[in-house]
Design a protein around this motif. Structure first.
Motif, mmCIF file in Angstrom:
data_model
loop_
_atom_site.group_PDB
_atom_site.id
_atom_site.type_symbol
_atom_site.label_atom_id
_atom_site.label_comp_id
_atom_site.label_asym_id
_atom_site.label_seq_id
_atom_site.Cartn_x
_atom_site.Cartn_y
_atom_site.Cartn_z
ATOM 1 N N LYS A 475 57.304 67.909 61.170
ATOM 2 C CA LYS A 475 58.375 67.949 60.190
ATOM 3 C C LYS A 475 58.918 69.378 60.108
ATOM 4 N N ILE A 476 60.165 69.470 59.669
ATOM 5 C CA ILE A 476 60.837 70.766 59.548
ATOM 6 C C ILE A 476 61.429 70.876 58.150
ATOM 7 N N ASP A 477 61.171 71.995 57.493
ATOM 8 C CA ASP A 477 61.792 72.288 56.203
ATOM 9 C C ASP A 477 62.924 73.291 56.431
ATOM 10 N N PRO A 478 64.183 72.817 56.494
ATOM 11 C CA PRO A 478 65.287 73.731 56.802
ATOM 12 C C PRO A 478 65.694 74.608 55.621
ATOM 13 N N GLY A 501 49.498 79.613 55.880
ATOM 14 C CA GLY A 501 50.032 80.177 54.647
ATOM 15 C C GLY A 501 51.384 79.625 54.252
ATOM 16 N N GLY A 502 51.904 78.657 55.019
ATOM 17 C CA GLY A 502 53.189 78.055 54.688
ATOM 18 C C GLY A 502 54.384 78.875 55.083
ATOM 19 N N ASP A 503 54.202 79.847 56.005
ATOM 20 C CA ASP A 503 55.305 80.712 56.405
ATOM 21 C C ASP A 503 56.168 80.097 57.499
ATOM 22 N N PHE A 504 55.700 79.006 58.076
ATOM 23 C CA PHE A 504 56.471 78.335 59.121
ATOM 24 C C PHE A 504 57.377 77.278 58.488
ATOM 25 N N ARG A 505 58.528 77.061 59.102
ATOM 26 C CA ARG A 505 59.380 75.953 58.695
ATOM 27 C C ARG A 505 58.767 74.614 59.115
ATOM 28 N N ASP A 508 53.118 69.724 58.733
ATOM 29 C CA ASP A 508 52.572 68.375 58.996
ATOM 30 C C ASP A 508 52.631 68.060 60.498
ATOM 31 N N VAL A 509 52.202 69.017 61.292
ATOM 32 C CA VAL A 509 52.222 68.873 62.752
ATOM 33 C C VAL A 509 50.953 68.167 63.194
ATOM 34 N N LYS A 510 51.115 67.081 63.915
ATOM 35 C CA LYS A 510 49.965 66.293 64.360
ATOM 36 C C LYS A 510 50.010 66.091 65.867
ATOM 37 N N VAL A 511 48.855 66.247 66.494
ATOM 38 C CA VAL A 511 48.674 65.888 67.888
ATOM 39 C C VAL A 511 47.923 64.567 67.888
ATOM 40 N N GLY A 512 48.582 63.525 68.348
ATOM 41 C CA GLY A 512 48.037 62.193 68.119
ATOM 42 C C GLY A 512 48.074 61.910 66.631
ATOM 43 N N ASP A 513 46.929 61.532 66.081
ATOM 44 C CA ASP A 513 46.878 61.283 64.629
ATOM 45 C C ASP A 513 46.103 62.371 63.896
ATOM 46 N N LYS A 514 45.872 63.508 64.553
ATOM 47 C CA LYS A 514 45.098 64.588 63.944
ATOM 48 C C LYS A 514 45.972 65.824 63.721
ATOM 49 N N ASP A 515 45.679 66.528 62.621
ATOM 50 C CA ASP A 515 46.397 67.774 62.352
ATOM 51 C C ASP A 515 46.169 68.759 63.483
ATOM 52 N N ILE A 516 47.213 69.459 63.854
ATOM 53 C CA ILE A 516 47.080 70.445 64.926
ATOM 54 C C ILE A 516 46.163 71.579 64.478
ATOM 55 N N PRO A 589 62.542 68.886 53.115
ATOM 56 C CA PRO A 589 61.804 69.970 52.458
ATOM 57 C C PRO A 589 60.324 69.646 52.314
ATOM 58 N N GLN A 590 59.511 70.685 52.418
ATOM 59 C CA GLN A 590 58.065 70.526 52.292
ATOM 60 C C GLN A 590 57.668 70.544 50.824
ATOM 61 N N GLU A 591 56.992 69.533 50.406
ATOM 62 C CA GLU A 591 56.566 69.441 49.017
ATOM 63 C C GLU A 591 55.603 70.586 48.688
ATOM 64 N N GLY A 592 55.872 71.242 47.563
ATOM 65 C CA GLY A 592 55.010 72.349 47.151
ATOM 66 C C GLY A 592 55.462 73.692 47.668
ATOM 67 N N PHE A 593 56.534 73.687 48.505
ATOM 68 C CA PHE A 593 57.069 74.955 49.023
ATOM 69 C C PHE A 593 58.568 74.972 48.769
ATOM 70 N N PRO A 594 58.990 75.339 47.555
ATOM 71 C CA PRO A 594 60.423 75.354 47.246
ATOM 72 C C PRO A 594 61.157 76.367 48.105
ATOM 73 N N ALA A 595 62.432 76.086 48.312
ATOM 74 C CA ALA A 595 63.243 76.969 49.155
ATOM 75 C C ALA A 595 63.320 78.360 48.549
ATOM 76 N N THR A 596 63.245 79.357 49.415
ATOM 77 C CA THR A 596 63.418 80.745 48.984
ATOM 78 C C THR A 596 64.491 81.366 49.841
ATOM 79 N N GLY A 597 64.965 82.540 49.397
ATOM 80 C CA GLY A 597 65.983 83.203 50.200
ATOM 81 C C GLY A 597 67.308 82.488 50.088
ATOM 82 N N GLU A 598 67.993 82.363 51.199
ATOM 83 C CA GLU A 598 69.328 81.812 51.220
ATOM 84 C C GLU A 598 69.264 80.297 51.097
ATOM 85 N N THR A 599 69.935 79.745 50.116
ATOM 86 C CA THR A 599 69.906 78.315 49.888
ATOM 87 C C THR A 599 70.641 77.594 51.001
#
Length: 630
Positions: A475-478, A501-505, A508-516, A589-599
């Motif tokens: 998933k991508i949080d733009p 730390g949630g710094d990536f856009r 929820d990245v999964k390889v198969g059915d497992k978290d990367i 958008p990623q739940e729990g990580f509200p948008a920051t910076g430029e809307t």
């Protein structure tokens, strides 16, 4: 919900008006007669991003039915020569790559046809270097084509192309006129090309396209001034820069806004369809910006009209129709014969490998917008599944190991496939480079970095490095600001932060059915453009262990043909029926990580809709109260 519905008719009207203003020109037939040309006009025909689209034979060239082809260009030019004071033909890059006739000959077929057509000036694009810088330089040196480019130099400032600019002289109704042309190529040529072609044996860059915006603007300005010093009455920039979707500071609009002295900018690279648009230069003067799309669906026409007092005015438009009279001309017939002679060597492209009951798309079927560089598509799913299937089955015993993930970059996927029989040529049009498929051992961290690099431009711009995948979902949080760090050439350095730390856009990245797992090792099927050549600036894989390399000569088109014929039994299954893909890439958008910076624009759009809804609702209530009082 009722309030929102009340606003929808108004919003739909606005959208329809905007849509009509952007696309009305494309719906109507435009011929040379509609534009007109007289003896006081210098007519400059221009092409950009032809990508080997020399005719409308889709099987060979990946073109649509509306492609004018080089024969069409010849027919239109032949008619114009009888009407105008002077006629020129220029190209602004990405012409010698993108179809079977060029994949097979490293662009030489298109070079020869361009000579036959009689181009007066050409500018290289980033894809002119796809078959190697030395190969391209050898071809143009042996040809009669006149290539110019002011910003492509070695580190000592020596030009790589023969000239930075050219000034051509004309006599128009007794008046001597000189027109200057300045060539510019995108600084993205390194990152969006094959970086190693611009490096020495130690991996150090030995060429530059003036990646620093200030250097780029000054270099273009110097060439504009040089044209004027050489007596040019008017200056036209021929640029392969792109008006949108490029790195900040490198677009045609940026160059216009930071230079003076040019009246027109003929642009390429972004495949934009711009009949003519006024953009202000550094001192607020009007500059005409124009671009003709891609694959010769349009032929650009710049008309420089010379007034009695010698003043020059510019207008532009796009021709999309070849008339019956033009098709009957000797100019058309002679060029058509030469094109067909080249194409006759590619009958094998008609071999059928399977069938699809529905289209496989990179373009939205309703809007025509390109999707594959910014979202999931059924074409991306189909191709990456083919990569993964091929590795896991190793049908030709080439040494592939069982793989976890397969990657492709959206920029390498170039065409739709219509419903019906799928022939070799259809797949080659989708993947026109005959790229080698490789397999590497990489880390979860490198996979995450590639995903993040590809997602950095969303939502406002598409990205050729946008990753489509098999065996992996993400998933991508733009709304998050991108923390990707690149160097001055657009090459990846790092993400300023951590995935955990949630710094990536991406999340929820999964390889198969497992978290990367960023620290784990995965086996990745990926093209050599990324794994070996750092294409699109993807440096993260360059030192990873190779299982299959480009030396093993596994061609991507053959991989997909095998998947279709053997893996799918010759029929594309219903799981690929949705042109928007099967949901393996989600943008939200990623739940729990509200948008920051430029809307993001989407947030502003949502807020605007709510504001309009609230305003109309209040107005409705007030009117109802008035009714009650009455």
């Amino acid at each position: 919900m009722k309030r929102i519905k009340k606003t929808m008719p108004f919003l739909l009207v606005v959208v329809m008006i905007i849509s009509m203003s952007l696309t009305a020109f494309a719906a109507d037939e435009v011929t040379l007669a509609d534009i007109g040309a007289g003896k006081s006009d210098i007519v400059v025909f221009y092409t950009n991003d032809v990508h080997g689209g020399v005719s409308n034979r889709n099987m060979i060239n990946g073109t649509g039915p509306n492609c004018l082809g080089y024969a069409g260009v010849a027919g239109i030019m032949g008619e114009a020569k009888d009407q105008a004071g002077a006629v020129l033909l220029v190209d602004v890059g990405d012409s010698i790559q993108g179809s079977a006739i060029d994949t097979d000959t490293k662009g030489l077929n298109s070079i020869k046809l361009m000579e036959e057509l009689g181009y007066d000036i050409c500018v290289p694009g980033n894809h002119e270097f796809d078959f190697g810088l030395d190969s391209f330089l050898d071809m143009i040196e042996a040809s009669s084509l006149n290539y110019i480019c002011c910003n492509f130099t070695d580190l000592d400032g020596n030009l790589v192309m023969p000239k930075a600019y050219d000034v051509l002289s004309f006599t128009i109704e007794g008046k001597d006129v000189k027109i200057g042309f300045v060539g510019v190529d995108t600084p993205e040529s390194i990152a969006k090309g094959t970086p190693k072609y611009f490096q020495d044996d130690d991996g150090d860059f030995i060429y530059t396209f003036k990646e620093d915006p200030a250097d780029l603007y000054q270099t273009v300005q110097d060439s504009i001034d040089a044209c004027r010093d050489d007596g040019a009455n008017y200056v036209v920039i021929l640029g392969h820069l792109g008006d949108t979707g490029v790195e900040n500071g490198w677009s045609s609009r940026d160059v216009i806004a930071n230079t003076v002295g040019a009246g027109v900018f003929i642009d390429g690279h972004a495949h934009s369809i711009i009949p003519g648009e006024i953009v202000k230069n550094k001192i607020g003067e009007d500059v005409l910006l124009t671009s003709s799309g891609t694959k010769l669906d349009y032929l650009g026409v710049l008309k420089l009209s010379i007034a009695d007092d010698g003043a020059i005015s510019a207008s532009s438009n796009l021709i999309n129709t070849v008339t019956d009279e033009q098709k009957a001309s000797d100019s058309y017939k002679n060029m058509d014969e030469k094109v067909k002679e080249v194409e006759s060597a590619y009958d094998y492209l008609e071999t059928v490998y399977g069938n699809s009951p529905f289209p496989l798309c990179i373009y939205n079927s309703e809007t025509g917008d390109r999707m594959v560089r910014k979202q999931d598509t059924n074409m991306g799913d189909f191709l990456t599944d083919g990569y993964l299937w091929y590795a896991n089955n190793d049908p030709n015993l080439e040494g592939f190991q069982k793989a976890d993930v397969a990657f492709l970059n959206g920029g390498s996927i170039r065409a739709n496939i219509a419903a019906g029989d799928i022939q070799y040529g259809h797949i080659l049009a989708v993947m026109p480079w005959a790229t080698r498929v490789t397999q590497i051992k990489t880390t979860g961290q490198h996979i995450l970095e590639a995903l993040e690099m590809g997602a950095r431009l969303l939502p406002d711009d598409e990205c050729g490095g946008f990753i489509v995948a098999s065996g992996l979902t993400y998933k991508i949080d733009p709304t998050k600001p991108s923390k990707v760090v690149t160097d001055d050439k657009g090459m990846f350095i790092e993400v300023d932060g951590t995935f955990a730390g949630g710094d990536f856009r991406v999340y929820d990245v999964k390889v198969g059915d497992k978290d990367i797992d960023p620290d784990a090792t995965y086996i990745l099927v990926i093209n050599a453009y990324y794994s070996e050549n750092m294409g699109d600036g993807m440096t993260m894989f360059k030192d990873d262990e190779r299982i299959i390399s480009s030396d093993d000569n596994v061609i991507d088109v053959d991989v997909i043909c095998s998947y279709l014929e053997e893996g799918l039994g010759g029929k594309v299954p219903d799981k690929y029926s949705n042109e928007n893909g099967d949901g393996r890439i989600v943008i939200e958008p990623q739940e729990g990580f509200p948008a920051t910076g430029e809307t993001s624009n989407y947030i502003w759009m949502g807020a605007t809709l709510l504001l309009i809804s609230a305003t109309l609702s209040v107005a409705y209530i007030i009117e109802r109260k008035k009714d009650v009082r009455c």
